[in-house]
Write a protein that holds these residues in place. Sequence first.
Motif, short mmCIF file in Angstrom:
data_model
loop_
_atom_site.label_atom_id
_atom_site.label_comp_id
_atom_site.label_asym_id
_atom_site.label_seq_id
_atom_site.Cartn_x
_atom_site.Cartn_y
_atom_site.Cartn_z
N GLY A 138 -5.87 -0.32 6.45
CA GLY A 138 -5.24 -0.16 5.15
C GLY A 138 -5.58 1.18 4.51
N LEU A 139 -6.82 1.62 4.67
CA LEU A 139 -7.24 2.91 4.13
C LEU A 139 -6.56 4.06 4.86
CD1 LEU A 139 -11.05 2.26 3.72
CD2 LEU A 139 -9.34 2.26 1.92
N TRP A 197 -11.96 2.00 -2.96
CA TRP A 197 -12.71 0.76 -3.18
C TRP A 197 -11.80 -0.44 -3.36
CZ3 TRP A 197 -17.14 -0.21 -1.52
CH2 TRP A 197 -18.12 0.78 -1.44
N VAL A 198 -10.62 -0.23 -3.91
CA VAL A 198 -9.65 -1.33 -4.00
C VAL A 198 -9.32 -1.85 -2.61
CG1 VAL A 198 -7.24 -1.85 -4.53
CG2 VAL A 198 -8.65 -0.69 -6.22
N LEU A 199 -9.04 -0.93 -1.69
CA LEU A 199 -8.65 -1.34 -0.35
C LEU A 199 -9.83 -1.89 0.45
CD1 LEU A 199 -6.26 1.62 0.51
CD2 LEU A 199 -5.68 -0.63 -0.38
N VAL A 200 -11.04 -1.46 0.12
CA VAL A 200 -12.22 -1.98 0.82
C VAL A 200 -12.62 -3.36 0.31
CG1 VAL A 200 -14.72 -1.67 1.06
CG2 VAL A 200 -13.20 0.23 1.54
N ALA A 201 -12.53 -3.57 -1.00
CA ALA A 201 -13.11 -4.77 -1.60
C ALA A 201 -12.15 -5.96 -1.66
CB ALA A 201 -13.60 -4.45 -3.02
N ILE A 220 0.84 -1.20 0.00
CA ILE A 220 0.00 0.00 0.00
C ILE A 220 0.87 1.25 0.00
CG2 ILE A 220 -1.62 1.35 1.40
CD1 ILE A 220 -2.87 -1.30 2.28
N ILE A 221 1.95 1.25 0.78
CA ILE A 221 2.86 2.39 0.83
C ILE A 221 3.49 2.63 -0.54
CG2 ILE A 221 5.01 3.26 1.82
CD1 ILE A 221 4.27 1.79 4.41
#
Length: 548
Positions: free
Chosen positions: A515-516, A442-446, A362-363
């Motif tokens: 993550g978000l 949405w990438v990080l949520v889904a 993610i970073i």
Amino acid sequence: MEIQRLILFLIFSMSLLFLWDAWQQHQRAPVASPPQAQPAPEAPAPTVGRELLEKQGELAQADRPGEPQSGRILTVTTDVVRAEIQTLGGDLVRLELLKHPGAVDKNKPFVLFQREAERVYVAQSGLIGDSLPNHKTLFSAEPGPYELKPGEDAVQVRLAAPPVNGLVVEKIYTFRRGSYLIDVAFSIRNGGAAPLSPFAYYQFQRDGKAPEGEQRFLYTYTGPAVYTEETKFHKLPFSDIEKGKAGLPKAVTDGWIAMVQHYFFAAWLPEGNVSREFFARQLAPDLYAAGVIVPVGTIEPGASRTASMRLYAGPQEQRTLAQLAPGLDLVVDYGWLTVIAAPLFWVLALFHRWVGNWGVAIILLTVLVKAVFYPLSAASYRSMARMKAITPRLQRIKELYGHDRQKLHQAMMELYKEEKINPLGGCLPILIQIPVFIALYWVLVAAVELRNAPFVGWIRDLSAPDPYFVLPVVMGATMWIQTKLNPTPPDPIQARVMQIMPIAFSIFFFFFPAGLVLYWLVNNVLSIAQQWYITRQLERAAAAHGKR
């Protein structure tokens, strides 16, 4: 000065707006029903569909959750699932995903299918026709247990229906090593005197409750969805099913139907260009059915035929879904920004393969996105720095012409022109980036890949909120630093709002997946560094110009 305040307020309000929109729009927006395809003249599927729905209505009244069930439970265990099949109907009534921890109790496997007093989600199947077994028939089977042994690639469960009028039917489940695909087949031998033309149906029966452990304030779609090449991916909300507005395509020769929830789903996947009819119906209050009907074909006396269907029941692993069926990867729903979100996840997964840690990935993704938008961000920060530099002059103009609005605006425009400043220059570049931010949200949520994915130390699950709120607090601190780098609004009320905003956002982010928050924190740190660097450059340039 009104424009300056508008810029600052717009930046923060749009940030809040895209977060709120990502929460709500996915659920709130009405789902447009696709045009229904006209049935082919030779296809009898609509008539059979009505017959099946009538039977479902009767069964729903007689077979309610919590009531005693006849028959036995057969347990099947592989390396990835533990399943329970009930001999009454041959239903798949429980499915545990052994590689995925539970939503509430992490020490237990995640349960996808279950039939209990407060929760119903099962996979059912049967045959339509006289004397043929359905999901109310009592089958017989070897008691088991059925286990996938070392060296074996598959394990089968065979359930025999009572012979009627010479018909011999077996229902066969096949589970395979390392796979969430389950083959469900009917072996039919016609020992009667007349030919048969049966239909097979495969359905999910589910209540309308949200999945267990679903995070508060984080709305994701739960319910049926159907896909065909003509209508593409189409959600069937429970509310639309209740109103009879599901808008299902009928008598098609491709596509699949699924029951979707956050991170996981189950889908019936017909193979080949076989005629099929999809259906969805409310069976009782808070109880729904959705499935597909396929023709078995004509079986002459003395002949046999097998009708099979693939059932996928497992996680929404994006690297494998598209290989199973066309469009199946669309169950990982990024909403209206899929065209941006899908490549972002591809890059995120690529980074993860390199570093082996989703938090580090993610970073790296945040750094990459920031680098791509560096020219836009730089233009924005230069504009803000120039605005900050002339803030004292703007304040003096307001003191001189505060009583005359027309002269005030005229003087401000002359100052902007003199200093070659675009008052909207700090706002527009940020607004252009907002679709990317929403898509990444949405990438990080889904992504189920981030579920229970550890980062460092106390953060053991990037899909869950930070248990000690460290990341939200640090993120709030970075927002406060950013407000200090931006021009100070001359309006005391506006300035007070800007001061409160970091605190409000920190509390807001308490409920966000870690993550978000990690993404937002890294983005803020990079923005601060970039803004500080650009401001210093402009100050040095101004100082050098002054010495001349």
